[in-house]
Each structure stands twice: as structure tokens, then as C-alpha cells.
Design a protein around this motif. Structure first.
Motif, PDB file in Angstrom:
ATOM      1  N   ASN A 193      21.032 -15.514  12.764  1.00 29.38           N
ATOM      2  CA  ASN A 193      21.692 -16.646  12.123  1.00 29.38           C
ATOM      3  C   ASN A 193      21.580 -17.893  12.999  1.00 29.38           C
ATOM      4  OD1 ASN A 193      22.542 -15.022   9.959  1.00 29.38           O
ATOM      5  ND2 ASN A 193      24.331 -14.322  11.111  1.00 29.38           N
ATOM      6  N   LEU A 195      23.091 -21.967  13.965  1.00 34.99           N
ATOM      7  CA  LEU A 195      24.301 -22.770  14.032  1.00 34.99           C
ATOM      8  C   LEU A 195      24.035 -24.143  13.443  1.00 34.99           C
ATOM      9  CD1 LEU A 195      27.234 -23.098  14.999  1.00 34.99           C
ATOM     10  CD2 LEU A 195      26.305 -23.929  17.185  1.00 34.99           C
ATOM     11  N   ASP A 231      29.951 -17.413   8.123  1.00 30.15           N
ATOM     12  CA  ASP A 231      31.284 -17.312   8.719  1.00 30.15           C
ATOM     13  C   ASP A 231      32.097 -18.548   8.356  1.00 30.15           C
ATOM     14  OD1 ASP A 231      30.240 -19.309  10.271  1.00 30.15           O
ATOM     15  OD2 ASP A 231      30.303 -18.211  12.166  1.00 30.15           O
ATOM     16  N   SER A 251      31.336 -27.058  12.677  1.00 30.06           N
ATOM     17  CA  SER A 251      30.295 -26.090  13.072  1.00 30.06           C
ATOM     18  C   SER A 251      30.449 -24.814  12.263  1.00 30.06           C
ATOM     19  CB  SER A 251      30.383 -25.773  14.568  1.00 30.06           C
ATOM     20  OG  SER A 251      31.639 -25.204  14.888  1.00 30.06           O
ATOM     21  N   THR A 252      29.310 -24.220  11.894  1.00 31.46           N
ATOM     22  CA  THR A 252      29.318 -22.960  11.155  1.00 31.46           C
ATOM     23  C   THR A 252      27.967 -22.275  11.314  1.00 31.46           C
ATOM     24  OG1 THR A 252      29.734 -21.934   9.003  1.00 31.46           O
ATOM     25  CG2 THR A 252      28.496 -23.988   8.990  1.00 31.46           C
ATOM     26  N   HIS A 253      27.959 -20.964  11.163  1.00 33.84           N
ATOM     27  CA  HIS A 253      26.711 -20.203  11.214  1.00 33.84           C
ATOM     28  C   HIS A 253      26.189 -19.986   9.798  1.00 33.84           C
ATOM     29  CE1 HIS A 253      28.061 -19.192  15.340  1.00 33.84           C
ATOM     30  NE2 HIS A 253      26.764 -19.127  15.573  1.00 33.84           N
ATOM     31  N   THR A 254      24.882 -20.122   9.663  1.00 38.48           N
ATOM     32  CA  THR A 254      24.242 -19.983   8.356  1.00 38.48           C
ATOM     33  C   THR A 254      23.097 -18.984   8.442  1.00 38.48           C
ATOM     34  OG1 THR A 254      22.552 -21.684   8.716  1.00 38.48           O
ATOM     35  CG2 THR A 254      24.724 -22.427   7.971  1.00 38.48           C
ATOM     36  N   ASN A 256      19.359 -17.778   8.445  1.00 34.59           N
ATOM     37  CA  ASN A 256      18.223 -18.418   9.106  1.00 34.59           C
ATOM     38  C   ASN A 256      17.406 -19.241   8.129  1.00 34.59           C
ATOM     39  OD1 ASN A 256      15.395 -18.560  10.339  1.00 34.59           O
ATOM     40  ND2 ASN A 256      16.620 -17.753  12.000  1.00 34.59           N
ATOM     41  N   GLN A 259      20.075 -23.815   7.749  1.00 39.78           N
ATOM     42  CA  GLN A 259      21.033 -24.620   8.498  1.00 39.78           C
ATOM     43  C   GLN A 259      20.932 -26.108   8.165  1.00 39.78           C
ATOM     44  OE1 GLN A 259      18.702 -22.697   9.772  1.00 39.78           O
ATOM     45  NE2 GLN A 259      17.420 -23.817  11.239  1.00 39.78           N
ATOM     46  N   THR A 291      20.955 -29.477  13.849  1.00 36.72           N
ATOM     47  CA  THR A 291      20.983 -28.022  13.986  1.00 36.72           C
ATOM     48  C   THR A 291      20.571 -27.646  15.388  1.00 36.72           C
ATOM     49  OG1 THR A 291      18.706 -27.787  13.311  1.00 36.72           O
ATOM     50  CG2 THR A 291      20.358 -27.679  11.568  1.00 36.72           C
TER      51      THR A 291
END
Length: 293
Positions: A193, A195, A231, A251-254, A256, A259, A291
Motif C-alpha cells: 500500500n 501513503l 485505513d 494522511s491515509t494509506h491507499t 497501490n 494514491q 504522494t
């Protein structure tokens, strides 16, 4: 013909007959038949071992590809490499056996081949280095076709993984051919993933708490409807000051590769919410979407 010449001819004929009669023709015929049979047996054994070996190698690679989720290009390249090495070893053994069958001293030939091999290896050490490096890149799954990577000053998408070169196409469409021995440090942006960071600028004359509350509400609604976010986004509050505005970081995780899309969409949603709720726009609208891995 005089008597002396006649005697000479007779003696030569007698010697030839004596030599001819002394030859053990049965032994020679036996040796020829034995050699031919041995040669046939060796060739048949070579093809049998080769077929069995290729089936075993192919079965191992099919199992390995399914277990490790290896791409078709990687699996095919590794299979061809090992299959060719296996075939060359068998051909070498076959050649040595055939020469030994005809009582040829193969030790001198092997020694000469070793010297020639060293000379060739020394002259083609760059090529050997490319092949060895390419083999380990494939084996260790450092790269794969379709990965977004950075090698030195080149950034783009991997189009082909070869034993000698790696081909990368950048954003401008230029295709770069990079010798594998020159790949020292590679950054792979397509693993795991990512960020996503979004920086929202808030007018200093606006109510900061009201603006942050609207950002949090908009972010939660955006997250519920977006499958690319893995998340809960974090709104860090005021993290800086730029262009005369306060800066709030999200901020967040996406997944791949998504982002940048997530950052841009969230950036747009928040400023649309600002307009709908009649919040003051930044003094200089320069919100940043960036990113990082």
C-alpha cells in the motif's frame, strides 16, 4: 622386368599378406559394432534424460509460478535459462562420452576448452555480469513487468525484464534500455500500500475549528464511498503555514497505484465543501496533493 625388381615386388606382396593376415579382423569388427552400439545407446540415453529433465523443470516452474504468483515473463525467462543450462551440460557430457568411445583423449580437449572459456569470459565480463545480475533480479522478484520503478535518473514502468537488459518506459513515452549490471539501487513503487498526503490551505480569517471539523466530516464521507482507501484517514490539524494560509495535513494509506487519484479527489471534495458551506477560500489557492511510498 629384371629379376631384382621382381624379387622386390614379391617381397612387398609377401609382407603385405603377412601384415594383412596378422590383423585380428574379428576384434576390429567387434570394436566397431561395440562402438556403434555404445554411441546409439549414449544418444538415446541423452534424449531420454533431456526429456525427463525438461518435464521435471517445467513441472517445478509451474508449481513455483502458482505458489509465488510469478508473472509469465519472469517464469518463462527463468525456465529458458535453466533449461538451456541443463541442455548444454548434457551436450557436453554426450560429446565427452562419444569421444571416449573412439579412444580420443578428452583431457587435452577439456584443458584447451577451459583456457578458451577463460579468455572469452574475460573479454565478455560485462555480458556475464549482466546475465548474472539479471538472473538474481528475476529470482529475487525485485522487479516485475508493469511495476512503477525508479533506477537512478530514470522513472517509469517496466516493460521487459531480460537477462541482459531491463526496459523501462517513462512518462514521456521514451523507452530506456538499462544494462542489468548498472542496476545498483532500484526503488519499486508498486509493492504494498502507498501513503497519500493531502495538504489543505485555510484562510487565516476563517474559523480554524469550523474548517477542520468540515474537513474531517468530508474526509469520513469520502472514505466510506472509496474502495481504494485501506485505513482511516488521519487529519493532523494545523501542521504549517504557506502562502499566507494555515495548512492542515490529511494522511491515509491507499491501494497501490491509486494514491494520486485519492489525493486529488479528496482535495477537490474538501474545497467544494468549503464553497458549499461558504467558508473563505485560501488567500492563494495552492493546496498540494502529493504522494510518498
Amino acid at each position: 622386368m629384371d629379376e631384382y625388381t621382381s624379387n622386390q615386388v614379391t617381397n612387398q606382396i609377401t609382407r603385405f599378406n603377412t601384415y594383412f593376415d596378422s590383423i585380428d579382423w574379428s576384434q576390429i569388427i567387434d570394436n566397431i559394432i561395440s562402438g556403434i552400439l555404445s554411441l546409439i545407446f549414449t544418444v538415446i540415453l541423452y534424449y531420454i534424460v533431456r526429456k525427463i529433465g525438461q518435464k521435471i523443470i517445467r513441472k517445478i516452474f509451474i508449481s513455483y509460478s502458482k505458489r509465488e504468483n510469478v508473472s509469465e515473463n519472469r517464469s518463462k525467462t527463468l525456465f529458458n535459462l535453466i533449461d538451456n543450462a541443463f541442455r548444454y551440460i548434457l551436450i557436453f557430457i554426450l560429446t565427452v562420452n562419444i569421444l571416449s568411445t573412439f579412444n580420443v583423449d578428452v583431457r587435452a580437449i577439456i584443458a584447451s576448452a577451459g583456457i578458451v572459456g577463460l579468455a572469452v569470459a574475460f573479454g565478455a565480463q560485462g555480458l556475464v555480469s549482466d546475465v548474472v545480475t539479471g538472473f538474481f533480479i528475476l529470482l529475487e522478484r525485485q522487479l516485475d513487468v508493469g511495476d512503477n520503478i525508479t533506477i537512478g535518473a530514470v522513472k517509469g514502468t517496466v516493460e521487459l525484464l531480460g537477462l541482459r537488459t531491463t526496459q523501462i518506459r517513462d512518462l514521456n513515452g521514451t523507452l530506456h534500455f538499462i544494462p542489468n549490471r548498472e542496476i545498483i539501487v532500484v526503488s519499486n513503487h508498486s509493492r504494498g500500500n502507498m501513503l497519500a498526503l493531502v495538504e489543505i490551505q485555510i484562510n487565516p480569517n476563517e474559523d480554524i475549528d469550523k474548517a477542520i471539523a468540515l474537513i474531517e466530516e468530508t474526509t469520513r464521507a469520502f472514505t466510506r464511498d472509496n474502495p481504494n482507501i485501506v485505513d482511516t484517514p488521519i487529519v493532523s490539524g494545523v501542521t504549517g503555514y504557506a502562502n499566507g494560509n494555515f495548512v492542515v495535513t490529511i494522511s491515509t494509506h491507499t491501494l497501490n497505484g491509486t494514491q494520486l487519484l485519492v489525493s486529488n479527489e479528496l482535495y477537490q471534495k474538501i474545497y467544494l465543501a468549503f464553497q458549499e458551506n461558504e467558508l473563505l477560500m485560501p488567500l492563494s489557492l495552492a493546496g498540494l496533493a502529493s504522494t510518498q511510498p
